[in-house]
Design a protein around this motif. Structure first.
Motif, short mmCIF file in Angstrom:
data_model
loop_
_atom_site.label_atom_id
_atom_site.label_comp_id
_atom_site.label_asym_id
_atom_site.label_seq_id
_atom_site.Cartn_x
_atom_site.Cartn_y
_atom_site.Cartn_z
N GLU A 19 30.92 56.35 67.48
CA GLU A 19 31.52 55.07 67.08
C GLU A 19 30.46 53.96 67.06
O GLU A 19 30.48 53.09 66.19
CB GLU A 19 32.66 54.68 68.03
N PHE A 155 41.25 49.37 67.52
CA PHE A 155 40.79 50.51 68.29
C PHE A 155 39.69 50.07 69.26
O PHE A 155 38.79 49.32 68.89
CB PHE A 155 40.25 51.56 67.32
N THR A 188 44.29 58.15 66.25
CA THR A 188 42.95 58.00 66.83
C THR A 188 42.03 59.15 66.44
O THR A 188 40.84 58.94 66.18
CB THR A 188 43.02 57.90 68.37
N ARG A 191 39.92 59.30 62.99
CA ARG A 191 38.74 58.47 62.76
C ARG A 191 37.52 59.34 62.42
O ARG A 191 37.36 60.44 62.94
CB ARG A 191 38.46 57.60 63.98
N GLU A 192 36.66 58.80 61.57
CA GLU A 192 35.48 59.56 61.15
C GLU A 192 34.56 59.86 62.33
O GLU A 192 33.95 60.93 62.40
CB GLU A 192 34.72 58.81 60.05
N TYR A 194 35.42 60.39 65.40
CA TYR A 194 36.03 61.50 66.14
C TYR A 194 35.68 62.82 65.46
O TYR A 194 35.31 63.80 66.13
CB TYR A 194 37.55 61.33 66.20
#
Length: 218
Positions: A19, A155, A188, A191-192, A194
């Protein structure tokens, strides 16, 4: 470069690093083979649990502490609201609740139900740990009725903390999440960052695929 030792709760750290866009490498630690045989890792963490990180001269253990360190040392980042931000109290609460209130009690349920001798699997301690997990989960459910994420509309690292705990409960087949929690985890985990973390954490990816296939076959 930051080195992350071990998956498990180390997935939280890898996800956070993805992230934040920070360079890192993952060094596997095979807990099933016996960490006592991994002298290099025991030099990093003589207590023998995972995860740990090495960042220059800094060595740290405990996934939530590592996350806070990375965001403070390599931030600022929107994943960690500032103390004056109205989202900060909820963020701080759920960042820590994800481990202290959810993942830790669930760990004792898991080791009892899956690894204890047959006669000891339904023991009082495991039952009490499950009660603790369920009571803390009610805080998550209430918060998700108010907002899509645990600190509000955006987030944060608190969502990384709690999502890991909820997926741990799911994948160990020790708890069935409700509709609200399942929708949250889908949000959640979509997400890319993740998805990139899952590609890095191949043992976690294989475990998740195995459990999904088993559940689909039921």
């Amino acid at each position: 470069m930051i080195t992350v030792f071990g998956e498990g709760r180390g997935f939280r750290v890898v996800w956070l690093l993805e992230e934040m866009g920070l360079p890192y490498r993952l060094r596997p630690v095979d807990m099933l083979a016996g960490v006592e045989h991994d002298a290099e890792y025991l030099a990093i963490n003589p207590a023998g649990f995972i995860p740990a990180i090495k960042d220059g001269d800094a060595t740290m253990v405990e996934s939530i502490a590592i996350m806070e360190y990375l965001m403070a040392r390599h931030g600022p980042t929107p994943l960690a609201p500032q103390p004056h931000d109205p989202a900060f109290p909820a963020y701080q609460q759920f960042l820590h609740l994800g481990e202290a209130g959810l993942a830790t009690p669930m760990y004792f349920v898991v080791v009892s139900r899956h690894f204890a001798p047959e006669a000891e699997r339904e023991n009082w301690g495991a039952g009490k740990a499950l009660e603790v997990f369920e009571s803390r989960l009610r805080l998550v459910t209430r918060q998700l009725a108010r907002s899509p994420y645990l600190a509000g509309d955006r987030f944060t690292a608190a969502d990384i903390s709690v999502t890991y705990a909820l997926q741990f409960a799911q994948r160990t087949r020790c708890f069935v999440l409700g509709k609200t929690e399942r929708a949250y985890v889908a949000r959640t985990s979509g997400r890319e960052a993740y998805k990139r973390a899952m590609e890095t954490c191949q043992a976690t990816k294989a475990w998740a695929a195995k459990v999904a296939a088993e559940m689909a076959g039921q």
